[in-house]
Design an enzyme around this catalytic site. Structure first.
Site, short mmCIF file in Angstrom:
data_model
loop_
_atom_site.label_atom_id
_atom_site.label_comp_id
_atom_site.label_asym_id
_atom_site.label_seq_id
_atom_site.Cartn_x
_atom_site.Cartn_y
_atom_site.Cartn_z
N ARG A 27 -1.88 4.80 -6.86
CA ARG A 27 -1.59 3.51 -6.15
C ARG A 27 -2.88 2.55 -6.25
NH1 ARG A 27 1.20 4.69 -1.07
NH2 ARG A 27 0.15 2.89 -0.09
N GLY A 105 -4.54 -2.13 5.08
CA GLY A 105 -4.08 -3.26 5.71
C GLY A 105 -5.27 -4.25 5.92
N LYS A 603 -0.32 0.08 -6.43
CA LYS A 603 1.23 0.48 -6.49
C LYS A 603 2.08 0.06 -5.27
CE LYS A 603 4.54 2.73 -8.27
NZ LYS A 603 5.38 2.20 -9.38
#
Length: 608
Positions: A27, A105, A603
């Site tokens: 990722r 986030g 990713k």
């Protein structure tokens, strides 16, 4: 962001968490860390952490010999707030080391909360927005850990997928989701949590995916889900389609090479069971769009980001050609901010490989709020976009581990061909044209294999073109989205600067850049624009530009030509992109790049 792993059960937790982090390395990340509930007594009890800038292998070297416990959380970070370093790596603790938080986030009001907490005497040690959460949870007045987390989240604005440990609650992990994926894994007397099922499938294939605004408490023998307001929610585990072996390299040197090589099989999967020979159409039962509704739509708008946007460009052209409906593609990241007019007669299609791309998901939510019909074209079953849209098409590419998209891009383009054929046959596409497209679709897997057999020749070209300081990619109409995607691939993995233009736009400015050190890759399908495209080659050669053509026949004006097998003209873009994936791959290989984990990229982009 970028990767979360957690475990509670009876096994030693550190090796399990490290294994999970390794499965999430694809990722993209710049630091890693781990926190556990120590199984010791007295002063050795409580939370213990280890974290570092760098790779998971660097973290493994940092873990002390006595780091025992059966409950823990871990994280790989892709920097958003604060530079990549040991201090900014997750997990983040409060000053009393009671609370450990990992977070994907962005907390939008982090600066405001930091200022308030600082005024109250709190000292921050990192530059991250995540540290705010650990302080808020530690200072919460509620007695139960779940209530402490809820109290903290009520003060937060932004996106998050979080996992929380508390020294006073060693029997549980609390997790929450708002805009960033959180998945629970259900085991035998053990439970897992992750941001991606890739971290779980070697231990369990029974998962629960949280929705936005949902939380969960996991213990060794059970779990419960509820909203951030405390209301219980009802969830049942689902079985993950792909086994752990699907996430292995399978004998290839990189995931990118494996995934390029898998494309013939992947395309076969997206076609399987969907072709209807009798009526020269396809079955797409997940659309939830009947014939009357399909005929009543007046426009199609496709939204995506990066490679998904480029696949949407190919899809828009296919829909216009086969269904004769005005269609266009737009970056979802722009659409959601421009106060677009939402037309009730427009069918909106959201495209995302992960199904969690934040800009695309936010666009879907805005469209749904305004009453639009939205379909999803995604790869991951049960992902956020799949759940929030009215229907859609799964592309069945299988797990794609490399940061850059190859097989998922190709399968998405094929899925759009299926959608275009389906809409076309409902509207005015003839049986003969329907059969023509079906025969073309059926030829794709073998033609992809034919392209792959020319890999050694493409590798030699890549080693030559790797010396370029910059590259230009051009194509007309069907070739232009291919040029866009090929340019992106080269930038992502080789770090060579590249630009893509419609071939007709070259003389309106970019021609000034043409010189021997700036080669041009030209997409030249055998279609009605072939002569126009050849004229573009003349313009480039007149200015001493080198040309690599991707074409169905040798091009006299090109220095080199990569030959691609012919299909139907509407489907040619699917094939013409594949040798350019190989070109990008082997260029990056020649330059010694970290192909599966390009610098600065992640990713699944779950932040703005």
């Amino acid at each position: 962001m970028c990767g979360i792993v957690g475990y509670i059960g009876r096994r030693e937790v550190a090796p399990l968490l490290l294994e999970g982090l390794q499965r999430l390395e694809y990722r993209g990340y710049d630091s890693a860390g781990i926190a556990i509930h120590s199984s010791g007594t007295g002063k050795s009890a409580g939370l213990k952490t280890a974290k570092t800038k760098g790779r998971v292998r660097d973290l493994e070297e940092r873990i002390p010999a006595r780091f025992a416990g059966t409950t823990g959380i871990a994280h790989t970070r892709w920097a958003t707030h604060g530079a990549p370093n040991d201090v900014n790596a997750h997990p983040h603790l409060d000053p009393g080391a009671k609370v450990a938080v990992v977070h994907n986030g962005i907390i939008d009001n982090a600066s405001e909360l930091r200022a308030k907490l600082t005024a109250d005497g709190v000292t921050f040690v990192s530059d991250t927005d995540t540290e705010v959460l650990s302080h808020l949870i530690a200072r919460a007045q509620a007695e139960r850990l779940e209530a402490k987390v809820q109290e903290a989240l009520r003060m937060v604005e932004g996106t998050y997928g979080i996992a929380v440990l508390h020294a006073d609650f060693p029997d549980r992990i609390v997790v929450a989701r708002n805009g960033s994926p959180v998945v629970l894994g259900i085991g035998e007397h053990e439970m897992f949590v992750a941001s991606d099922v890739a971290a779980l499938v070697s231990h369990t294939r029974q998962i629960v995916t949280l929705d936005d605004g949902e939380m969960a408490t996991i213990k060794a023998d059970d779990y419960r889900t509820y909203t951030t307001e405390g209301s219980r929610t009802s969830t049942s585990p689902e079985t993950v389609e792909w086994a752990a072996e699907s996430y292995d390299m399978g004998g290839h040197d990189t995931y990118m090479h494996k995934e390029i090589a898998e494309q013939a099989d992947a395309v076969d999967r997206v076609l399987r069971g969907r072709i209807d020979e009798r009526f020269a159409t396809v079955h797409l039962g997940g659309l939830n769009l009947d014939a009357r509704e399909a005929r009543s739509m007046r426009r199609v708008k496709i939204l995506g980001c990066g490679s998904a946007y480029h696949a949407g460009m190919i899809g828009a052209q296919m829909i216009e050609e086969l269904a004769r409906v005005p269609a266009d593609a737009e970056p979802a990241s722009e659409f959601r901010y421009r106060n677009a007019v939402v037309d009730p007669d427009t069918l909106y299609v959201a495209v995302s490989q992960s199904g969690e791309t934040y800009d695309t998901l936010a666009a879907v939510q805005e469209l749904k709020r305004k009453g639009a019909r939205v379909l999803g074209v995604v790869n991951v079953v049960g992902s956020a976009i799949a759940r929030e849209t009215d229907g859609g098409v799964y592309v069945h590419a299988g797990p794609e581990v490399c940061v850059v998209s190859t097989k998922c891009f190709t399968n998405t383009a094929v899925a759009f061909a299926l959608l275009a054929l389906h809409l076309g046959r409902i509207r005015d596409l003839s049986v003969a044209d329907g059969k023509r497209i079906i025969e073309g679709l059926k030829r794709l897997p073998e033609q992809i294999d034919e392209i792959m057999r020319a890999e050694d020749d493409i590798k030699k070209l890549a080693e030559d073109y790797a010396r370029a300081k910059s590259m230009m990619f051009v194509g007309r109409v069907r070739g232009y989205p291919v040029a866009r995607e090929a340019s992106l691939k080269l930038k992502e993995v080789s770090y060579i600067h590249a630009e893509a233009y419609p071939a007709s736009e070259l003389k309106h400015g970019p021609l000034a850049l043409i010189e021997p050190a700036v080669p041009t890759v030209a997409i030249l399908p055998d279609d009605e624009l072939l002569d126009k495209n050849r004229a573009t080659l003349e313009e480039i050669k007149a200015r001493s530009g080198r040309i690599l053509a991707v074409a169905h026949q040798e091009q006299e004006k090109a220095d080199h030509t990569i030959l691609v097998p012919r299909n139907e003209v509407e489907l040619d873009p699917v094939l013409m992109g594949i040798p350019l994936q190989l070109l990008a791959y082997h260029t990056a290989l020649a330059l010694g790049r970290d192909i599966d984990k390009p610098r600065n990229l992640a990713k699944s982009v779950t932040v703005e």
